[in-house]
Scaffold this active site. Sequence first.
Site, PDB file in Angstrom:
ATOM      1  N   ARG A  93       0.919  -1.017  -0.117  1.00  0.00           N
ATOM      2  CA  ARG A  93      -0.118  -0.297   0.136  1.00  0.00           C
ATOM      3  C   ARG A  93       1.063   1.285  -0.118  1.00  0.00           C
ATOM      4  NH1 ARG A  93      -4.902   1.862   4.096  1.00  0.00           N
ATOM      5  NH2 ARG A  93      -5.354   3.941   3.122  1.00  0.00           N
ATOM      6  N   ASN A 147     -10.902  -3.980  -0.999  1.00  0.00           N
ATOM      7  CA  ASN A 147     -10.773  -3.074  -2.009  1.00  0.00           C
ATOM      8  C   ASN A 147      -9.665  -3.648  -2.989  1.00  0.00           C
ATOM      9  OD1 ASN A 147     -12.110  -0.836  -1.524  1.00  0.00           O
ATOM     10  ND2 ASN A 147     -11.066  -0.361   0.425  1.00  0.00           N
ATOM     11  N   CYS A 169     -19.395  -1.366   0.113  1.00  0.00           N
ATOM     12  CA  CYS A 169     -18.246  -0.629   0.533  1.00  0.00           C
ATOM     13  C   CYS A 169     -18.851   0.171   1.861  1.00  0.00           C
ATOM     14  CB  CYS A 169     -18.145   0.595  -0.626  1.00  0.00           C
ATOM     15  SG  CYS A 169     -16.983   1.644  -0.146  1.00  0.00           S
ATOM     16  N   ASP A 170     -17.986   0.360   2.669  1.00  0.00           N
ATOM     17  CA  ASP A 170     -18.421   0.994   3.881  1.00  0.00           C
ATOM     18  C   ASP A 170     -18.469   2.382   3.800  1.00  0.00           C
ATOM     19  OD1 ASP A 170     -15.736   1.377   3.918  1.00  0.00           O
ATOM     20  OD2 ASP A 170     -15.263   1.607   5.719  1.00  0.00           O
ATOM     21  N   HIS A 199     -16.819   4.289  -5.221  1.00  0.00           N
ATOM     22  CA  HIS A 199     -15.864   5.428  -4.749  1.00  0.00           C
ATOM     23  C   HIS A 199     -15.921   6.604  -5.612  1.00  0.00           C
ATOM     24  CE1 HIS A 199     -12.677   3.191  -1.644  1.00  0.00           C
ATOM     25  NE2 HIS A 199     -14.078   3.277  -1.352  1.00  0.00           N
ATOM     26  N   TYR A 264     -14.743  10.185  -1.824  1.00  0.00           N
ATOM     27  CA  TYR A 264     -13.583   9.817  -2.720  1.00  0.00           C
ATOM     28  C   TYR A 264     -13.420  10.579  -4.128  1.00  0.00           C
ATOM     29  CZ  TYR A 264     -12.143   5.985   0.312  1.00  0.00           C
ATOM     30  OH  TYR A 264     -11.927   5.259   1.245  1.00  0.00           O
ATOM     31  N   ARG A 284      -0.990   8.074   3.995  1.00  0.00           N
ATOM     32  CA  ARG A 284      -2.058   7.213   4.535  1.00  0.00           C
ATOM     33  C   ARG A 284      -1.507   5.955   5.146  1.00  0.00           C
ATOM     34  NH1 ARG A 284      -5.941   7.519   8.280  1.00  0.00           N
ATOM     35  NH2 ARG A 284      -7.422   5.723   8.125  1.00  0.00           N
TER      36      ARG A 284
HETATM   37  P1  NAD Z   1      -4.459  -5.448   6.593  1.00  0.00           P
HETATM   38  O1  NAD Z   1      -3.507  -5.698   5.870  1.00  0.00           O
HETATM   39  O2  NAD Z   1      -4.260  -5.195   8.355  1.00  0.00           O
HETATM   40  O3  NAD Z   1      -5.284  -6.932   6.407  1.00  0.00           O
HETATM   41  C1  NAD Z   1      -5.431  -7.829   5.200  1.00  0.00           C
HETATM   42  C2  NAD Z   1      -5.047  -9.136   5.734  1.00  0.00           C
HETATM   43  O4  NAD Z   1      -5.163  -9.866   4.421  1.00  0.00           O
HETATM   44  C3  NAD Z   1      -3.631  -9.362   5.999  1.00  0.00           C
HETATM   45  O5  NAD Z   1      -3.713 -10.021   7.469  1.00  0.00           O
HETATM   46  C4  NAD Z   1      -2.861 -10.170   4.776  1.00  0.00           C
HETATM   47  O6  NAD Z   1      -2.143 -11.366   5.250  1.00  0.00           O
HETATM   48  C5  NAD Z   1      -4.333 -10.913   4.337  1.00  0.00           C
HETATM   49  N1  NAD Z   1      -4.223 -11.367   2.842  1.00  0.00           N
HETATM   50  C6  NAD Z   1      -3.680 -10.835   1.961  1.00  0.00           C
HETATM   51  N2  NAD Z   1      -3.856 -11.657   0.940  1.00  0.00           N
HETATM   52  C7  NAD Z   1      -4.428 -12.728   1.283  1.00  0.00           C
HETATM   53  C8  NAD Z   1      -5.170 -13.802   0.765  1.00  0.00           C
HETATM   54  N3  NAD Z   1      -4.840 -14.136  -0.675  1.00  0.00           N
HETATM   55  N4  NAD Z   1      -5.725 -14.785   1.443  1.00  0.00           N
HETATM   56  C9  NAD Z   1      -5.946 -14.610   2.555  1.00  0.00           C
HETATM   57  N5  NAD Z   1      -5.673 -13.491   3.321  1.00  0.00           N
HETATM   58  C10 NAD Z   1      -4.825 -12.871   2.670  1.00  0.00           C
HETATM   59  O7  NAD Z   1      -5.629  -4.459   5.828  1.00  0.00           O
HETATM   60  P2  NAD Z   1      -6.917  -3.663   6.529  1.00  0.00           P
HETATM   61  O8  NAD Z   1      -6.232  -2.192   6.239  1.00  0.00           O
HETATM   62  O9  NAD Z   1      -7.150  -4.119   7.562  1.00  0.00           O
HETATM   63  O10 NAD Z   1      -7.754  -3.811   5.177  1.00  0.00           O
HETATM   64  C11 NAD Z   1      -8.359  -5.146   5.110  1.00  0.00           C
HETATM   65  C12 NAD Z   1      -9.108  -4.670   3.571  1.00  0.00           C
HETATM   66  O11 NAD Z   1     -10.445  -4.244   4.143  1.00  0.00           O
HETATM   67  C13 NAD Z   1      -8.524  -4.005   2.568  1.00  0.00           C
HETATM   68  O12 NAD Z   1      -8.847  -4.523   1.365  1.00  0.00           O
HETATM   69  C14 NAD Z   1      -9.138  -2.669   2.918  1.00  0.00           C
HETATM   70  O13 NAD Z   1      -9.250  -1.801   1.781  1.00  0.00           O
HETATM   71  C15 NAD Z   1     -10.542  -3.105   3.230  1.00  0.00           C
HETATM   72  N6  NAD Z   1     -11.453  -2.082   3.973  1.00  0.00           N
HETATM   73  C16 NAD Z   1     -12.496  -2.679   4.717  1.00  0.00           C
HETATM   74  C17 NAD Z   1     -13.101  -1.763   5.429  1.00  0.00           C
HETATM   75  C18 NAD Z   1     -14.120  -2.286   6.229  1.00  0.00           C
HETATM   76  O14 NAD Z   1     -14.918  -1.277   6.661  1.00  0.00           O
HETATM   77  N7  NAD Z   1     -13.886  -3.372   6.799  1.00  0.00           N
HETATM   78  C19 NAD Z   1     -12.859  -0.360   5.479  1.00  0.00           C
HETATM   79  C20 NAD Z   1     -11.776   0.125   4.538  1.00  0.00           C
HETATM   80  C21 NAD Z   1     -11.271  -0.633   3.949  1.00  0.00           C
HETATM   81  C1  LMR Z   2      -7.991   2.910   6.259  1.00  0.00           C
HETATM   82  O1  LMR Z   2      -8.216   3.581   7.002  1.00  0.00           O
HETATM   83  O2  LMR Z   2      -7.203   2.212   5.750  1.00  0.00           O
HETATM   84  C2  LMR Z   2      -9.245   2.641   5.410  1.00  0.00           C
HETATM   85  O3  LMR Z   2     -10.650   3.069   5.851  1.00  0.00           O
HETATM   86  C3  LMR Z   2      -9.124   3.484   3.927  1.00  0.00           C
HETATM   87  C4  LMR Z   2      -8.194   4.642   3.913  1.00  0.00           C
HETATM   88  O4  LMR Z   2      -7.252   4.907   3.358  1.00  0.00           O
HETATM   89  O5  LMR Z   2      -8.142   5.419   5.096  1.00  0.00           O
END
Ligand code: NAD
Ligand code: LMR
Length: 441
Positions: A93, A147, A169-170, A199, A264, A284
Amino acid sequence: MKKFSVVIAGGGSTYTPGIVMMLLDNLDRFPLRKLKLYDNDAERQAILGEALDIVLKEKAPDIEFSFTTEPEEAFTDVDFCFAHIRTGKYEMREKDEKIPLKHGVVGQETCGPGGIAYGMRSIGDMIEMIDLMEKYSPDCWMLNYSNPAAIVAEACRVLRPNSKVLNICDMPVGTLRRISHIIDKEPQDLEVRYFGLNHFGWWTSVKDKEGNEYLPAIRDYVAEHGYLTQKEVDTQHTDASWQDTHKKAKDLIAIDPRFLPNTYLKYYLYPDYVVEHSNPDHTRANEVIAGREKTVFSMARTIVERGTSEGCEFEMGAHATFVVDLARAIAFNTHERMLLIVENNGTIANFDDDAMVEVPCIVGSDGPEPLSQGKIPEFQRALMYQQVTVEKLVVQAYIEGSYQKLWQALTLSKTVPSAKVAKEILDDLIEANKGYWPELN
Ligand code: NAD
Ligand code: LMR
């Protein structure tokens, strides 16, 4: 009431503890018999898994809890897969954000070149996970909020059109909460009309259940303050960079005061402002590593050291109740109205049938039924066509291994000034993504 088995894919995600706490808080609405975490990084997931094992034993000992990196174990006997993976994790990222900025272009997780790079990494992993889910639990639904959702959704449309995958999407959920604060309502009291891409969209109506329209009042507020509200009670999207994003919505609404914009859009409509206000050495990703990731993982370590979660509780991801609402809608045929990313097929009357659009849908056991949004104005339609073509070209570039198409995708992105800059960024991204992207010819 029937009890469900859920696997959270991306078990090591910073969002996992919040989602688990939210699930525990909603057991009366969505009862669980099994909860599993699945990740391909055993070490990262184990830190959260061991802590959550303690939490589950204390709070819900009847739920069978486990965490694994074995696909068969993860995907056997599951009703729902909540997917939030990040292919390449924060290390990548950071590159997605910093490489474009080096060229004077927006560096963002999902918008512009960063989102394109992240998309190229994510498609393969997402498709593999869908196949695993279908192999071991053919009736399972995947509720995906990994994402970049727009590109992932387009890849699902093209590569797995019949799979039970819903992309959500949240961001509209979070902004609707802010909108509800502006007019002193609760989000669940409101019904919206909305059109766009993920977005990349606009609210065209915000009504209460009696049919009263609030858009003019909200518009006046947003024109002055953006979506900054004083009543924010939860902890989502509150870092300084997010406050700036909420505030910037006032400049987005100025361009077309008829509709309420998705935050966005700032990356596409004010890319110069975004670049000027970015620090290419601290983006970020660095903010999240030093903030959310550090907080969540150190809390997990503390829980494991103490052997109890008493006095050290994970924060509940209350904002994520939309995932439970979506699971419930499918499980109990609730016909709830929610914004989802679906194939257009006439929902937006004057937009391409095969575009993945974000629109309100009624969700029941058979999945989503999109609600017609009529015709949209030229300005939004043209912007959307440009952006959806970027997303389509990325998926085609991935499938065909085409350098040419990926260069076209970057050139077409509204965030990139020229084909020359697009090529320079692309060549740097190819180098940085070795081992993640398919070979491009
Ligand atoms: P993070 O890196 O903390 O967590 C992602 C996890 O996915 C990691 O532990 C990684 O090892 C795992 N991973 C990667 N490839 C994988 C695969 N092929 N199989 C299984 N696991 C795998 O990231 P994060 O910041 O917690 O975000 C996670 C995702 O959620 C992102 O795609 C992010 O954009 C999205 N997201 C979610 C929300 C929400 O409301 N839940 C909000 C914003 C973003
Ligand atoms: C995050 O906090 O990582 C996501 O919600 C998206 C972002 O860039 O803030």
